[in-house]
Design a protein around this motif. Structure first.
Motif, PDB file in Angstrom:
ATOM      1  N   VAL A  32      -1.838  11.067   2.236  1.00  3.96           N
ATOM      2  CA  VAL A  32      -3.162  11.029   2.845  1.00  3.96           C
ATOM      3  C   VAL A  32      -3.367  12.109   3.898  1.00  3.96           C
ATOM      4  N   VAL A  33      -2.285  12.655   4.445  1.00  4.85           N
ATOM      5  CA  VAL A  33      -2.405  13.707   5.455  1.00  4.85           C
ATOM      6  C   VAL A  33      -2.510  15.073   4.791  1.00  4.85           C
ATOM      7  N   LYS A  34      -1.584  15.359   3.875  1.00  5.08           N
ATOM      8  CA  LYS A  34      -1.579  16.653   3.198  1.00  5.08           C
ATOM      9  C   LYS A  34      -2.615  16.739   2.090  1.00  5.08           C
ATOM     10  N   ARG A  35      -3.162  15.580   1.675  1.00  5.11           N
ATOM     11  CA  ARG A  35      -4.131  15.508   0.567  1.00  5.11           C
ATOM     12  C   ARG A  35      -3.544  16.116  -0.694  1.00  5.11           C
ATOM     13  N   GLN A  36      -2.253  15.836  -0.922  1.00 12.03           N
ATOM     14  CA  GLN A  36      -1.547  16.344  -2.089  1.00 12.03           C
ATOM     15  C   GLN A  36      -0.901  15.190  -2.850  1.00 12.03           C
ATOM     16  N   LEU A  37      -0.823  15.339  -4.172  1.00 11.84           N
ATOM     17  CA  LEU A  37      -0.140  14.347  -4.983  1.00 11.84           C
ATOM     18  C   LEU A  37       1.361  14.446  -4.763  1.00 11.84           C
ATOM     19  N   PHE A  66     -10.851  12.232 -13.310  1.00  9.83           N
ATOM     20  CA  PHE A  66     -11.119  12.631 -11.931  1.00  9.83           C
ATOM     21  C   PHE A  66     -10.160  13.772 -11.579  1.00  9.83           C
ATOM     22  N   ARG A  67     -10.708  14.963 -11.374  1.00 12.01           N
ATOM     23  CA  ARG A  67      -9.877  16.151 -11.206  1.00 12.01           C
ATOM     24  C   ARG A  67      -9.658  16.557  -9.747  1.00 12.01           C
ATOM     25  N   ALA A  68     -10.588  16.267  -8.881  1.00  9.92           N
ATOM     26  CA  ALA A  68     -10.460  16.683  -7.481  1.00  9.92           C
ATOM     27  C   ALA A  68     -11.281  15.758  -6.608  1.00  9.92           C
ATOM     28  N   GLU A  69     -10.930  15.683  -5.333  1.00  7.70           N
ATOM     29  CA  GLU A  69     -11.664  14.823  -4.422  1.00  7.70           C
ATOM     30  C   GLU A  69     -12.834  15.578  -3.806  1.00  7.70           C
ATOM     31  N   CYS A  70     -13.807  14.809  -3.344  1.00  6.58           N
ATOM     32  CA  CYS A  70     -15.019  15.356  -2.745  1.00  6.58           C
ATOM     33  C   CYS A  70     -15.270  14.609  -1.444  1.00  6.58           C
ATOM     34  N   LEU A  71     -15.641  15.335  -0.386  1.00  6.50           N
ATOM     35  CA  LEU A  71     -15.705  14.752   0.949  1.00  6.50           C
ATOM     36  C   LEU A  71     -17.131  14.680   1.476  1.00  6.50           C
ATOM     37  N   ASN A 113     -10.122   5.991   1.334  1.00  8.16           N
ATOM     38  CA  ASN A 113      -9.394   7.259   1.341  1.00  8.16           C
ATOM     39  C   ASN A 113     -10.213   8.399   1.942  1.00  8.16           C
ATOM     40  N   ARG A 114     -11.403   8.084   2.430  1.00  2.00           N
ATOM     41  CA  ARG A 114     -12.306   9.054   3.068  1.00  2.00           C
ATOM     42  C   ARG A 114     -12.770  10.141   2.096  1.00  2.00           C
ATOM     43  N   HIS A 115     -12.834   9.793   0.824  1.00  2.00           N
ATOM     44  CA  HIS A 115     -13.461  10.676  -0.156  1.00  2.00           C
ATOM     45  C   HIS A 115     -14.387   9.845  -1.044  1.00  2.00           C
ATOM     46  N   MET A 149      -2.870  -0.871  -1.784  1.00  2.00           N
ATOM     47  CA  MET A 149      -3.330   0.264  -0.986  1.00  2.00           C
ATOM     48  C   MET A 149      -2.848   0.168   0.451  1.00  2.00           C
ATOM     49  N   TYR A 150      -2.880  -1.043   1.020  1.00  2.00           N
ATOM     50  CA  TYR A 150      -2.476  -1.196   2.416  1.00  2.00           C
ATOM     51  C   TYR A 150      -0.992  -0.904   2.610  1.00  2.00           C
ATOM     52  N   GLU A 151      -0.156  -1.362   1.670  1.00  2.00           N
ATOM     53  CA  GLU A 151       1.285  -1.067   1.768  1.00  2.00           C
ATOM     54  C   GLU A 151       1.532   0.436   1.688  1.00  2.00           C
ATOM     55  N   LEU A 152       0.768   1.127   0.833  1.00  2.00           N
ATOM     56  CA  LEU A 152       0.930   2.579   0.716  1.00  2.00           C
ATOM     57  C   LEU A 152       0.448   3.292   1.971  1.00  2.00           C
ATOM     58  N   LEU A 153      -0.687   2.865   2.517  1.00  2.00           N
ATOM     59  CA  LEU A 153      -1.232   3.524   3.703  1.00  2.00           C
ATOM     60  C   LEU A 153      -0.282   3.426   4.891  1.00  2.00           C
ATOM     61  N   GLU A 154       0.469   2.333   4.980  1.00  2.00           N
ATOM     62  CA  GLU A 154       1.463   2.208   6.056  1.00  2.00           C
ATOM     63  C   GLU A 154       2.535   3.293   5.969  1.00  2.00           C
ATOM     64  N   ARG A 155       2.698   3.859   4.776  1.00  2.00           N
ATOM     65  CA  ARG A 155       3.678   4.925   4.561  1.00  2.00           C
ATOM     66  C   ARG A 155       3.023   6.297   4.450  1.00  2.00           C
ATOM     67  N   GLY A 156       1.760   6.378   4.791  1.00  2.00           N
ATOM     68  CA  GLY A 156       1.047   7.647   4.726  1.00  2.00           C
ATOM     69  C   GLY A 156       0.665   8.060   3.318  1.00  2.00           C
ATOM     70  N   LEU A 157       0.609   7.068   2.403  1.00  2.00           N
ATOM     71  CA  LEU A 157       0.306   7.339   1.003  1.00  2.00           C
ATOM     72  C   LEU A 157      -0.901   6.522   0.569  1.00  2.00           C
ATOM     73  N   THR A 158      -1.406   6.811  -0.622  1.00  2.00           N
ATOM     74  CA  THR A 158      -2.496   6.022  -1.165  1.00  2.00           C
ATOM     75  C   THR A 158      -2.543   6.160  -2.673  1.00  2.00           C
ATOM     76  N   TRP A 159      -3.181   5.188  -3.315  1.00  2.00           N
ATOM     77  CA  TRP A 159      -3.424   5.258  -4.752  1.00  2.00           C
ATOM     78  C   TRP A 159      -4.672   6.093  -5.024  1.00  2.00           C
ATOM     79  N   VAL A 160      -4.644   6.904  -6.080  1.00  2.00           N
ATOM     80  CA  VAL A 160      -5.846   7.590  -6.548  1.00  2.00           C
ATOM     81  C   VAL A 160      -5.956   7.410  -8.062  1.00  2.00           C
TER      82      VAL A 160
END
Length: 252
Positions: A116-121, A201-206, A169-171, A47-58
């Motif tokens: 993580v910014v656009k919240r898009q896959l 898991f179909r959508a994120e919730c905040l 991931n703030r969700h 997760m940390y390596e992905l976050l450095e690139r503005g990405l994340t695992w879901v």
């Protein structure tokens, strides 16, 4: 780099057990995620390596089979490995072993990459594709296909998303979704043995949203269907199926 599996040892804590002194399933799923995190860290795609690139695992889906549950104080081992790749879907399997080496449960999961910014896959980036998947273990059947739709709501409750429901991931973290799915069922079902869970898991919730959890009978004895929906967005967040079997009560 070639992928390798990993084995992580855990000890069941008192805060993670049920009324029979056995580990809860959300606690075991948390251990699976921790084992996956350690394995991906060793591979350079955590997760940390992905976050450095503005990405994340879901996590997109996980299907779990439990044969027995470990008890308070018992040491368990969680084995995990990358089991396959299909387009944007990355598969990861797990096996849980008891202190005597017996197989307690197993799971197969599907993961996606999100901006993580656009919240898009997004498509799987090259630095993840560069990790070659090597089958050291026989993969479990991939979690595919649709789950039956909940037709008859027998049980429901609402939950407001609070601060401690949120992850890195703030969700809402997926173990909280699983807990809400299970907590909606009545005591007479929860006192039975939870043998299978298939959750999508179909959508994120905040933070601040209100989640409606609904459950009802499915086809077959001990089968229940579940749905979580966002009250604010009006969309389905989670779909799940659980399978239960009455086993009586053990002495603590």
């Amino acid at each position: 780099m070639k992928s390798t599996g990993g084995i992580t040892e855990f000890k069941i804590r008192s805060s993670e057990i049920d009324h029979k002194g056995r580990s809860t399933l959300p606690a075991l799923v948390g251990y699976m995620q921790e084992a996956a995190w350690e394995n991906t860290f060793d591979l350079g795609i955590s997760m940390y390596e992905l976050l450095e690139r503005g990405l994340t695992w879901v996590l997109q889906r996980i299907r779990i089979e439990m044969f027995d549950y470990p008890r308070h104080g018992e040491s368990i081992k969680v084995e995990t490995w990358a089991s396959g790749r299909e387009r944007v879907f990355l598969h990861r399997d797990f096996r849980i072993y008891g202190s005597g080496g017996e197989l307690l449960g197993q799971a197969t999961s599907v993961w996606l990459v999100m901006d993580v910014v656009k919240r898009q896959l997004v498509s799987v980036p090259d630095f993840i594709l560069a990790v070659e998947i090597v089958q050291g273990k026989e993969p479990l059947p991939f979690a595919k296909g649709k789950l039956p739709q909940l037709q008859e709501t027998a049980f429901s409750q609402k939950m407001v998303v609070r601060w401690h429901d949120i992850d890195l991931n703030r969700h809402v973290t997926n173990t909280r979704y699983l807990q809400w799915v299970l907590d909606t069922l009545p005591t007479e079902i929860l006192e039975q043995d939870l043998q299978e869970v298939d959750i999508i898991f179909r959508a994120e919730c905040l933070l601040g949203d209100t989640v409606l959890s609904e459950a009802g009978p499915g086809d077959g004895a001990g089968v229940n269907l579940h749905k979580l929906s966002s009250e604010k967005a009006g969309k389905e967040l989670v779909q799940a199926k659980t399978v239960w079997k009455s086993q009586g009560y053990d002495n603590l």
